[in-house]
Design an enzyme around this catalytic site. Structure first.
Site, short mmCIF file in Angstrom:
data_model
loop_
_atom_site.label_atom_id
_atom_site.label_comp_id
_atom_site.label_asym_id
_atom_site.label_seq_id
_atom_site.Cartn_x
_atom_site.Cartn_y
_atom_site.Cartn_z
N GLU A 2 67.86 46.00 19.72
CA GLU A 2 68.97 46.01 18.93
C GLU A 2 69.74 47.50 18.54
O GLU A 2 68.83 48.20 18.25
CB GLU A 2 68.78 45.33 17.69
N GLN A 65 71.87 36.79 24.78
CA GLN A 65 70.98 36.61 24.13
C GLN A 65 71.43 36.05 22.74
O GLN A 65 72.33 36.83 22.24
CB GLN A 65 69.90 37.90 23.97
N CYS A 95 62.15 39.18 17.99
CA CYS A 95 62.45 40.39 17.31
C CYS A 95 61.36 40.45 16.19
O CYS A 95 61.29 39.45 15.34
CB CYS A 95 63.66 40.06 16.71
N HIS A 166 56.33 39.05 25.08
CA HIS A 166 55.92 40.36 24.53
C HIS A 166 54.42 40.19 24.23
O HIS A 166 54.12 39.53 23.25
CB HIS A 166 56.90 41.05 23.53
#
Length: 332
Positions: A2, A65, A95, A166
């Site tokens: 972001e 997204q 996130c 991730h």
């Protein structure tokens, strides 16, 4: 990513054709259908999307997204995005930002696999009606890895056609190391393709991530900002049978930052904002490049854009002006 990966950055980093696809910054969904302008702001490539969907100027596909926790609201916004031209959607369950997690978004859903399943099911059902694929971006968990496999299986059961993982928990943030071996465990627990992500800064990292995860594909994030030639470097190594490109020279990095500034100027952005964004990018570069570190220290207090760009382009550090020439060497 972001605040970092916007359309201009995507255009620059995909310009050499080395990336297979890009992902936008997340569109935050709460409880209402967002107007088309929100999707266009996050993904300007939608304005020129044809049958192939949104593309960068180099024709690299762009995935849009979404981030949120309300299945119905996310499904409605998925349909809105598809109506604007999106042909591939990504759901953000990765996130780690505290603000996002406090508002029930991103990695916060990894504490409850059933909620991951509900969100993916709703969006995948909407995508299926229009022939649009949906994938999910995950971490290994929120506080720990106990639910890593359950969340991955929940996303698959909900209809995700691909998982990007991730290799750290939300608590671990971006602190090394990345646990690529855990991605291998996820791969063995699901049948959809899995993409490895996290701490891939170099060709060596790429190879380690592939070896430990067993994944064929990787996703690059901050590593591409640190080294704009990283995807090119990996692609060249793959295609050449082991040739390794020489280190990315400062002049290539400087040219990338200058082109970014020019794009922002053309868009009418205030110069002080452009300088702030350039510092953010240069700060990421400096952790992996000595020349970038030197330039950052010299320019960190500069506020005027012309002076900042002049500091990037100066020859005081003796960079190689022939940056466009690739000098491959063979990995031994």
């Amino acid at each position: 990513m972001e605040g970092v990966i916007d359309a201009d950055t995507r255009a620059l980093l995909s310009d050499d054709g080395a990336l297979d696809w890009c992902v936008t910054e997340f569109v935050r969904v709460v409880d209402a259908k967002l107007p088309p302008r929100v999707f266009l702001r996050h993904c300007p490539e939608l304005a020129t999307a044809g049958s192939s969907g949104p593309l960068t100027p180099s024709s690299t596909p762009v995935t849009l997204q979404l981030l949120g926790s309300d299945p119905q609201a996310l499904a409605a916004n998925a349909e809105q995005a598809i109506a604007q031209g999106a042909t591939r959607l990504d759901l953000n369950f990765g996130c780690p930002a505290k603000t996002v997690n406090r508002h029930d978004g991103g990695a916060s859903l990894l504490r409850t696999p059933e909620r991951v399943h509900a969100v993916v099911t709703a969006v995948a059902d909407a995508g299926r009606r229009f022939g649009v694929s949906v994938n999910a971006k995950l971490r290994l968990g929120f506080d720990d890895k106990q639910l890593a496999l359950a969340c991955a299986q929940a996303a698959e059961a909900g209809g995700a056609e691909e998982l990007v993982v991730h290799a750290r928990t939300r608590r671990e943030g971006y602190r090394p190391p990345a646990h690529w071996e855990w991605i291998a465990r996820i791969r063995s627990a699901v049948s959809v393709p899995v993409v490895a992500n996290g701490d891939i800064w170099s060709l060596e990292d790429y190879w380690k991530a592939r070896t430990l995860s067993g994944c064929h594909d990787v996703m690059l994030g901050r590593g591409m900002l640190a080294d704009p030639w990283l995807a090119r470097r990996i692609r060249h190594w793959q295609d050449s049978g082991g040739e390794r490109l020489s280190p990315t020279p400062w002049s290539a990095r400087s040219a990338m930052l200058t082109r970014y500034a020019q794009a922002k100027q053309q868009a009418g952005m205030q110069e002080k904002v452009i300088v702030s964004l350039l510092k953010q990018w240069l700060n990421i570069m400096r952790g992996r490049d000595a020349e970038a570190a030197t330039r950052f220290m010299a320019l960190r207090r500069e506020t005027a854009l012309p002076s900042f760009l002049a500091g990037l382009d100066s020859d005081e550090s003796g960079h190689d002006p022939s940056w466009g020439h690739l000098r491959p060497t063979t990995i031994e």
